[in-house]
Scaffold this motif. Structure first.
Motif, PDB file in Angstrom:
ATOM      1  N   GLU A  69       0.843  -1.204   0.000  1.00 35.96           N
ATOM      2  CA  GLU A  69       0.000   0.000   0.000  1.00 35.96           C
ATOM      3  C   GLU A  69       0.874   1.248   0.000  1.00 35.96           C
ATOM      4  O   GLU A  69       0.616   2.206  -0.742  1.00 35.96           O
ATOM      5  CB  GLU A  69      -0.938   0.008   1.203  1.00 35.96           C
ATOM      6  N   ILE A  70       1.914   1.245   0.807  1.00 38.88           N
ATOM      7  CA  ILE A  70       2.827   2.391   0.858  1.00 38.88           C
ATOM      8  C   ILE A  70       3.561   2.538  -0.473  1.00 38.88           C
ATOM      9  O   ILE A  70       3.609   3.628  -1.045  1.00 38.88           O
ATOM     10  CB  ILE A  70       3.813   2.246   2.030  1.00 38.88           C
ATOM     11  N   ALA A  71       4.090   1.450  -0.983  1.00 40.95           N
ATOM     12  CA  ALA A  71       4.901   1.511  -2.210  1.00 40.95           C
ATOM     13  C   ALA A  71       4.083   1.853  -3.445  1.00 40.95           C
ATOM     14  O   ALA A  71       4.595   2.478  -4.372  1.00 40.95           O
ATOM     15  CB  ALA A  71       5.616   0.175  -2.413  1.00 40.95           C
ATOM     16  N   ARG A  72       2.793   1.456  -3.471  1.00 39.81           N
ATOM     17  CA  ARG A  72       1.990   1.686  -4.679  1.00 39.81           C
ATOM     18  C   ARG A  72       1.444   3.104  -4.730  1.00 39.81           C
ATOM     19  O   ARG A  72       0.975   3.552  -5.757  1.00 39.81           O
ATOM     20  CB  ARG A  72       0.844   0.670  -4.771  1.00 39.81           C
ATOM     21  N   ARG A  73       1.511   3.823  -3.613  1.00 46.23           N
ATOM     22  CA  ARG A  73       1.007   5.191  -3.547  1.00 46.23           C
ATOM     23  C   ARG A  73       2.168   6.163  -3.359  1.00 46.23           C
ATOM     24  O   ARG A  73       2.727   6.266  -2.267  1.00 46.23           O
ATOM     25  CB  ARG A  73       0.022   5.328  -2.389  1.00 46.23           C
ATOM     26  N   PRO A  74       2.563   6.879  -4.397  1.00 47.17           N
ATOM     27  CA  PRO A  74       3.702   7.798  -4.275  1.00 47.17           C
ATOM     28  C   PRO A  74       3.576   8.790  -3.114  1.00 47.17           C
ATOM     29  O   PRO A  74       4.591   9.135  -2.503  1.00 47.17           O
ATOM     30  CB  PRO A  74       3.723   8.514  -5.628  1.00 47.17           C
ATOM     31  N   ASP A  75       2.341   9.210  -2.780  1.00 47.93           N
ATOM     32  CA  ASP A  75       2.169  10.142  -1.661  1.00 47.93           C
ATOM     33  C   ASP A  75       2.627   9.494  -0.352  1.00 47.93           C
ATOM     34  O   ASP A  75       3.384  10.099   0.414  1.00 47.93           O
ATOM     35  CB  ASP A  75       0.722  10.615  -1.557  1.00 47.93           C
ATOM     36  N   LEU A  76       2.196   8.268  -0.104  1.00 49.64           N
ATOM     37  CA  LEU A  76       2.604   7.576   1.122  1.00 49.64           C
ATOM     38  C   LEU A  76       4.079   7.204   1.078  1.00 49.64           C
ATOM     39  O   LEU A  76       4.775   7.294   2.096  1.00 49.64           O
ATOM     40  CB  LEU A  76       1.769   6.306   1.340  1.00 49.64           C
ATOM     41  N   ALA A  77       4.551   6.768  -0.080  1.00 44.24           N
ATOM     42  CA  ALA A  77       5.953   6.374  -0.208  1.00 44.24           C
ATOM     43  C   ALA A  77       6.882   7.548   0.104  1.00 44.24           C
ATOM     44  O   ALA A  77       7.899   7.380   0.791  1.00 44.24           O
ATOM     45  CB  ALA A  77       6.223   5.822  -1.601  1.00 44.24           C
ATOM     46  N   ALA A  78       6.543   8.729  -0.378  1.00 49.00           N
ATOM     47  CA  ALA A  78       7.372   9.911  -0.113  1.00 49.00           C
ATOM     48  C   ALA A  78       7.363  10.260   1.370  1.00 49.00           C
ATOM     49  O   ALA A  78       8.421  10.551   1.944  1.00 49.00           O
ATOM     50  CB  ALA A  78       6.881  11.093  -0.943  1.00 49.00           C
ATOM     51  N   ARG A  79       6.176  10.228   1.989  1.00 44.89           N
ATOM     52  CA  ARG A  79       6.098  10.514   3.433  1.00 44.89           C
ATOM     53  C   ARG A  79       6.887   9.476   4.234  1.00 44.89           C
ATOM     54  O   ARG A  79       7.596   9.815   5.185  1.00 44.89           O
ATOM     55  CB  ARG A  79       4.634  10.531   3.887  1.00 44.89           C
ATOM     56  N   GLU A 108      -2.161   4.692   8.374  1.00 43.89           N
ATOM     57  CA  GLU A 108      -2.982   4.989   7.195  1.00 43.89           C
ATOM     58  C   GLU A 108      -2.973   3.821   6.219  1.00 43.89           C
ATOM     59  O   GLU A 108      -4.006   3.448   5.657  1.00 43.89           O
ATOM     60  CB  GLU A 108      -2.470   6.254   6.500  1.00 43.89           C
ATOM     61  N   ALA A 109      -1.811   3.231   6.033  1.00 44.17           N
ATOM     62  CA  ALA A 109      -1.710   2.086   5.110  1.00 44.17           C
ATOM     63  C   ALA A 109      -2.483   0.879   5.628  1.00 44.17           C
ATOM     64  O   ALA A 109      -3.193   0.217   4.860  1.00 44.17           O
ATOM     65  CB  ALA A 109      -0.242   1.727   4.888  1.00 44.17           C
ATOM     66  N   VAL A 110      -2.389   0.604   6.916  1.00 45.33           N
ATOM     67  CA  VAL A 110      -3.120  -0.532   7.493  1.00 45.33           C
ATOM     68  C   VAL A 110      -4.624  -0.305   7.380  1.00 45.33           C
ATOM     69  O   VAL A 110      -5.373  -1.204   6.990  1.00 45.33           O
ATOM     70  CB  VAL A 110      -2.697  -0.791   8.952  1.00 45.33           C
ATOM     71  N   LYS A 111      -5.080   0.908   7.683  1.00 46.99           N
ATOM     72  CA  LYS A 111      -6.500   1.199   7.564  1.00 46.99           C
ATOM     73  C   LYS A 111      -6.980   1.038   6.126  1.00 46.99           C
ATOM     74  O   LYS A 111      -8.063   0.539   5.864  1.00 46.99           O
ATOM     75  CB  LYS A 111      -6.797   2.620   8.058  1.00 46.99           C
ATOM     76  N   ALA A 112      -6.161   1.445   5.181  1.00 43.91           N
ATOM     77  CA  ALA A 112      -6.546   1.356   3.767  1.00 43.91           C
ATOM     78  C   ALA A 112      -6.711  -0.091   3.334  1.00 43.91           C
ATOM     79  O   ALA A 112      -7.631  -0.394   2.575  1.00 43.91           O
ATOM     80  CB  ALA A 112      -5.492   2.050   2.898  1.00 43.91           C
ATOM     81  N   VAL A 113      -5.865  -0.980   3.810  1.00 47.77           N
ATOM     82  CA  VAL A 113      -5.978  -2.372   3.378  1.00 47.77           C
ATOM     83  C   VAL A 113      -7.050  -3.131   4.143  1.00 47.77           C
ATOM     84  O   VAL A 113      -7.396  -4.246   3.749  1.00 47.77           O
ATOM     85  CB  VAL A 113      -4.623  -3.123   3.427  1.00 47.77           C
ATOM     86  N   HIS A 114      -7.587  -2.536   5.171  1.00 48.84           N
ATOM     87  CA  HIS A 114      -8.690  -3.153   5.920  1.00 48.84           C
ATOM     88  C   HIS A 114     -10.063  -2.719   5.418  1.00 48.84           C
ATOM     89  O   HIS A 114     -11.063  -3.154   5.937  1.00 48.84           O
ATOM     90  CB  HIS A 114      -8.580  -2.845   7.422  1.00 48.84           C
ATOM     91  N   THR A 115     -10.117  -1.807   4.447  1.00 50.87           N
ATOM     92  CA  THR A 115     -11.415  -1.322   3.960  1.00 50.87           C
ATOM     93  C   THR A 115     -11.962  -2.194   2.862  1.00 50.87           C
ATOM     94  O   THR A 115     -11.341  -3.007   2.273  1.00 50.87           O
ATOM     95  CB  THR A 115     -11.300   0.126   3.440  1.00 50.87           C
TER      96      THR A 115
END
Length: 115
Positions: A69-79, A108-115
């Motif tokens: 989830e982090i790696a596939r989203r450049p916004d999260l990856a940068a943060r 945020e990544a964990v919450k995203a994969v639980h939705t």
């Protein structure tokens, strides 16, 4: 692949939490981590057999789903990258802020994969 909220540009769709789907996504977003994924998968499955529980397999899938989830989203990856870079900053306030930000990214990544 599942649907997800729009977070801007995403490198791949969010994968299902199956070994094959997670591996396919990782091969796109972080192919250098494939050997690590295979090693941790083998360890998780060995523990599952030893413990007679699927808990290690579930934990493995969640951890990789989070990292993907982090790696596939450049916004999260940068943060994530900025926070990791500042974890050992000489300024204690910067390091503390980095730890808080890293925790926020992981949450945020964990919450995203639980939705």
């Amino acid at each position: 692949m599942s649907t997800q909220a729009d977070h801007g540009h995403e490198l791949v769709p969010r994968p299902e939490q199956t070994p094959d789907a997670l591996r396919a996504a990782l091969a796109v977003v972080a192919p250098g981590r494939l050997p690590e994924m295979q090693q941790t998968k083998e360890e998780a499955f060995a523990k599952a057999l030893e413990w007679q529980s699927l808990s290690p397999v579930h934990s493995w899938a969640l951890a990789w789903a989070r990292d993907i989830e982090i790696a596939r989203r450049p916004d999260l990856a940068a943060r994530h990258s900025r926070a990791k870079d500042n974890l050992e900053h000489e300024n204690a306030d910067v390091a503390r802020d980095a730890l808080r930000e890293l925790s926020a990214v992981l949450d945020e990544a964990v919450k995203a994969v639980h939705t």
